[in-house]
Motif scaffolding. Structure first.
Motif, PDB file in Angstrom:
ATOM      1  N   LYS A   5       0.859  -1.178   0.000  1.00 58.33           N
ATOM      2  CA  LYS A   5       0.000   0.000   0.000  1.00 58.33           C
ATOM      3  C   LYS A   5       0.902   1.237   0.000  1.00 58.33           C
ATOM      4  O   LYS A   5       1.630   1.493   0.967  1.00 58.33           O
ATOM      5  N   VAL A   6       0.875   1.974  -1.109  1.00 56.67           N
ATOM      6  CA  VAL A   6       1.857   3.023  -1.349  1.00 56.67           C
ATOM      7  C   VAL A   6       1.860   4.080  -0.248  1.00 56.67           C
ATOM      8  O   VAL A   6       2.903   4.405   0.336  1.00 56.67           O
ATOM      9  N   LYS A   7       0.724   4.659   0.053  1.00 53.96           N
ATOM     10  CA  LYS A   7       0.667   5.742   1.042  1.00 53.96           C
ATOM     11  C   LYS A   7       1.051   5.242   2.428  1.00 53.96           C
ATOM     12  O   LYS A   7       1.766   5.931   3.192  1.00 53.96           O
ATOM     13  N   GLU A   8       0.586   4.052   2.775  1.00 55.49           N
ATOM     14  CA  GLU A   8       0.915   3.497   4.075  1.00 55.49           C
ATOM     15  C   GLU A   8       2.420   3.209   4.182  1.00 55.49           C
ATOM     16  O   GLU A   8       3.032   3.440   5.240  1.00 55.49           O
ATOM     17  N   LEU A  10       4.877   4.783   2.624  1.00 57.98           N
ATOM     18  CA  LEU A  10       5.602   6.050   2.773  1.00 57.98           C
ATOM     19  C   LEU A  10       5.399   6.636   4.166  1.00 57.98           C
ATOM     20  O   LEU A  10       6.334   7.218   4.749  1.00 57.98           O
ATOM     21  N   CYS A  80       7.645   4.085  -4.862  1.00 58.38           N
ATOM     22  CA  CYS A  80       6.411   4.545  -4.202  1.00 58.38           C
ATOM     23  C   CYS A  80       6.232   6.054  -4.364  1.00 58.38           C
ATOM     24  O   CYS A  80       5.106   6.542  -4.538  1.00 58.38           O
ATOM     25  N   HIS A  81       7.325   6.808  -4.320  1.00 60.66           N
ATOM     26  CA  HIS A  81       7.218   8.248  -4.563  1.00 60.66           C
ATOM     27  C   HIS A  81       6.725   8.511  -5.989  1.00 60.66           C
ATOM     28  O   HIS A  81       5.908   9.416  -6.224  1.00 60.66           O
ATOM     29  N   ASN A  84       2.991   7.588  -6.015  1.00 61.01           N
ATOM     30  CA  ASN A  84       2.112   8.299  -5.094  1.00 61.01           C
ATOM     31  C   ASN A  84       1.181   9.262  -5.843  1.00 61.01           C
ATOM     32  O   ASN A  84       1.595   9.966  -6.763  1.00 61.01           O
ATOM     33  N   ASP A  85      -0.086   9.263  -5.461  1.00 63.18           N
ATOM     34  CA  ASP A  85      -1.145  10.069  -6.088  1.00 63.18           C
ATOM     35  C   ASP A  85      -1.555   9.552  -7.463  1.00 63.18           C
ATOM     36  O   ASP A  85      -2.477  10.105  -8.079  1.00 63.18           O
ATOM     37  N   GLU A  88      -2.582   3.226  -6.083  1.00 64.20           N
ATOM     38  CA  GLU A  88      -2.763   2.893  -4.664  1.00 64.20           C
ATOM     39  C   GLU A  88      -1.798   1.803  -4.217  1.00 64.20           C
ATOM     40  O   GLU A  88      -1.398   1.754  -3.043  1.00 64.20           O
TER      41      GLU A  88
END
Length: 537
Positions: A5-8, A10, A80-81, A84-85, A88
Motif C-alpha cells: 500500500k503506497v501511502k501506508e 511512505l 512509491c514516490h 504516489n497520487d 494505490e
C-alpha cells in the motif's frame, strides 16, 4: 497477489526515520484483475534487497535504520514516490513474495508474466546508467554485452515484454523514456521485434525458436531460472524444482510440446566448441568438416537458439508444398497419411518424443538421415533440416555426416531422445611417464580440453583431444588420442617421426583421427555397433 500500500508504506517509512513506533501495515492482498497497481522491474543487488519478512516487521527490527539505507529498500521508496497520487498499490518481487513458502513462490513465478501484463504501469530502474543507451558501451558495460545490466538478465525479458505501459528511470530515478517511444532502440538492444514491444505478444505469434533467441544471451543467478523465467512467455505452467539444474529447461520444452506442434523447438545447432547457429536447409550435411557431436534432440539452455531470431513457423500446406519442391517429391507422400492440412502432434513417451517426420537417409549410412522441420528462416522459402542418427529404436541429434542424401523421402513415426544421457564431462586421467620413458608432455589440443590437474576433459561438443609427448633424447613425438562419441570413450596411441613442430603435429593427428572415427561411425551406423577402440591408424 500481495501488494504494497503506497501511502501506508511512505507513512511508515517516515515514522521509522523519525524513530516513532509504527503500527502501520503496509501489505494487502488483491486480485490482479481487479486492483489498479503499478509494478517494479529492476536488477537485484546481492545483500541489499529487503525480503518479505524484513519488510513486514521492519518497525520492530533492531537494524531497521540500517535497512532503510539499503539499495533495495531505497528502490521501493523511490518507486512509491513515483506512484504516489497515481496508484494505490505497488508490487515488487523482492518483498511481495514470501519465499519461505515453496507453494507461494511457485504460484508467483507461474503468475508473474500475467501480473506484469495486468499492471497499470511498470517502473523500470536502470541502476547503472544516467541516460537511455543508444549504442553499446563495452567500457562501461563490459560484463553485460555493452548495455546496462538490466538488459542482460533472464527475468527482465518477460518484465520488458508483458507490461503495456513501461517507463524507464536512470540511476537517479529520473525518467529517461518509455517502452513505446524507445521501441527502436530496444529492438537493437534485445532483438525483440518493435511490434511486440509496442503491442505485446498477442499481436505477434513468434516461433519457439525466436522466443528462445531473445533469451539466448541473458543470464540468471540460478540455472533453473533460465527455464522458470520463460514460462509466462510460452504460456505454460510448471512446478518449481530448485536443484534440478538444467533439467528445468528440458521440462520447459516438454511442457511446451504438450500444447503446441511448433517444430522450431528442434531448430537449434551446437557447433564444435559450443557455439550455436541455425541449421540451414541444405543437402550437404557436415560439409565444412567441423567436428561432429551427438546429443538428445532438446538442448539444455536457451543459448542453443542464439541466431534463431528469424526462424518462423510454417503452415502445414506451405511446409509440404515447399518441401516437395526442395526434395522433388509429391507433397502427399511427405505428409502423414497424405494429409497436408495438419502437422503431427508431439507425444512424450518413455522411449522419447514420438512424432512422424519426413526424412531422407544418407547414401551408405541408412541409419543417419536428414529430417525436415515445419519452420524456415524469414525471407527464405526453404524448410530447415536437422540430422538424426538411429541407435536401436531411439533417434539422436547427430553431426558428422558428409555427402548427399538418398532421393526418395519417407515419413515415419520416430522416437526422439530428449534425455541426453551423455555426461557433460568425460575425464581422462593420464599417468605421467616422464620418469619411466624419458618423455615429456608438450601440449594438449584443443587447449580448452586440458585441465589444471593434467587431466583431459571431453564433452559432447568437444569429443576429441590429442596429447602430444616428446622424447628428451631423440627426435620422436608420439600422441595419445582421447575420444568420446555415441556414449563410448576410447584411447589410441599414435607414434610417428614427424617433421612438424608439436602444435602442427597435434592438428594433423587431430584431423586424421577424426576422419578415421567418422569412417568407423559410418560403418557402425550402417551395420551393427563396432568398438570404437578398434580403429587403427
Amino acid at each position: 497477489m500481495r501488494l504494497i500500500k503506497v501511502k501506508e508504506f511512505l507513512a511508515r517509512n517516515k515514522q521509522i526515520q523519525q524513530q516513532i513506533d509504527s503500527q502501520i501495515q503496509v501489505f494487502t492482498n488483491c486480485d490482479d484483475t481487479g486492483a489498479k497497481y503499478c509494478i517494479l522491474s529492476h536488477r537485484w543487488i546481492a545483500g541489499q534487497e529487503v525480503d518479505y519478512e524484513q519488510m513486514m516487521n521492519l518497525a520492530k527490527l533492531d537494524n531497521a535504520h540500517e535497512i532503510l539505507n539499503w539499495h533495495g529498500y531505497q528502490k521501493i521508496v523511490k518507486a512509491c514516490h513515483a506512484a504516489n497520487d497515481l496508484f494505490e498499490y505497488l508490487w515488487a518481487d523482492t518483498c511481495c513474495i514470501d519465499k519461505r513458502s515453496s507453494s507461494e513462490l511457485s504460484e508467483a513465478i507461474n503468475s508473474m508474466f500475467r501480473w506484469y501484463k495486468n499492471s497499470a504501469r511498470c517502473y523500470t530502474y536502470l541502476q547503472d546508467t544516467s541516460h537511455f543507451p543508444t549504442e553499446p558501451d563495452f567500457t562501461a558495460f563490459g560484463n553485460s554485452n555493452g548495455w546496462p545490466e538490466w538488459f542482460s538478465r533472464g527475468w527482465t525479458l518477460q518484465e520488458l515484454i508483458a507490461p503495456r505501459d513501461l517507463q524507464f528511470f536512470n540511476k537517479d530515478w529520473k525518467e529517461i523514456g518509455d517502452k513505446r517511444s524507445r521501441a527502436t532502440e530496444l529492438n537493437k538492444i534485445t532483438g525483440i521485434p518493435v511490434r511486440v514491444l509496442k503491442n505485446g505478444m498477442s499481436s505477434y505469434c513468434p516461433s519457439f525458436a525466436e522466443v528462445m533467441s531473445w533469451a539466448a544471451e541473458r543470464r540468471t543467478t540460478l540455472v533453473e531460472d533460465e527455464a522458470y523465467s520463460l514460462i509466462g512467455l510460452l504460456n505454460v505452467n510448471m512446478s518449481m524444482l530448485y536443484g534440478e539444474g538444467k533439467k528445468a529447461f528440458q521440462r520447459l520444452q516438454l511442457q511446451f510440446m504438450r500444447m503446441s506442434n511448433d517444430q522450431s523447438v528442434f531448430a537449434w545447432r551446437a557447433g564444435k566448441t559450443g557455439s550455436t547457429e541455425v541449421v540451414e536447409g541444405t543437402e550437404g550435411g557436415n560439409a565444412n568438416g567441423e567436428m561432429g557431436w551427438t546429443s538428445a534432440v532438446l538442448p539444455d539452455s536457451p543459448i542453443a537458439f542464439r541466431g534463431c531470431h528469424d526462424v518462423i513457423q510454417m503452415e502445414p500446406q506451405e511446409f509440404y508444398r515447399l518441401l516437395s519442391i526442395m526434395w522433388e517429391s509429391d507433397a502427399k507422400a511427405l505428409a502423414v497419411d497424405g494429409k497436408c492440412e495438419v502437422l503431427p502432434e508431439f507425444t512424450v513417451t518413455n522411449l522419447g518424443i514420438r512424432i512422424p517426420l519426413p526424412f531422407r537417409p544418407y547414401y551408405g549410412c541408412p541409419s543417419v538421415f536428414r529430417v525436415a522441420l515445419a519452420c524456415r528462416k524469414r525471407g527464405n522459402l526453404t524448410p530447415l533440416t536437422i540430422d538424426l542418427a538411429a541407435f536401436g529404436p531411439i533417434h539422436y541429434r547427430y553431426s558428422g555426416t558428409d555427402g548427399p542424401t538418398q532421393p526418395f523421402p519417407q515419413n515415419q513415426r520416430l522416437h526422439l531422445a530428449y534425455k541426453d544421457e551423455t555426461p557433460h564431462d568425460v575425464t581422462f586421467k593420464l599417468v605421467e611417464i616422464t620418469a619411466l620413458h624419458n618423455l615429456r608432455r608438450c601440449l594438449v589440443f584443443p587447449s580448452e580440453t586440458s585441465s589444471e590437474d593434467g587431466s583431459v576433459r571431453l564433452s559432447s561438443t568437444n569429443p576429441l583431444a590429442i596429447v602430444v609427448y616428446a622424447s628428451n633424447t631423440s627426435n620422436i613425438l608420439f600422441a595419445v588420442a582421447c575420444g568420446y562419441c555415441f556414449g563410448q570413450d576410447w584411447v589410441h596411441i599414435i607414434c610417428d617421426e614427424p617433421r612438424n613442430i608439436p602444435l602442427l603435429y597435434a592438428k594433423q593427428i587431430y584431423k586424421r583421427t577424426w576422419n578415421r572415427v567418422r569412417n568407423m561411425l559410418a560403418l557402425w551406423l550402417r551395420h551393427a555397433p563396432v568398438k570404437l577402440c578398434s580403429l587403427t591408424m
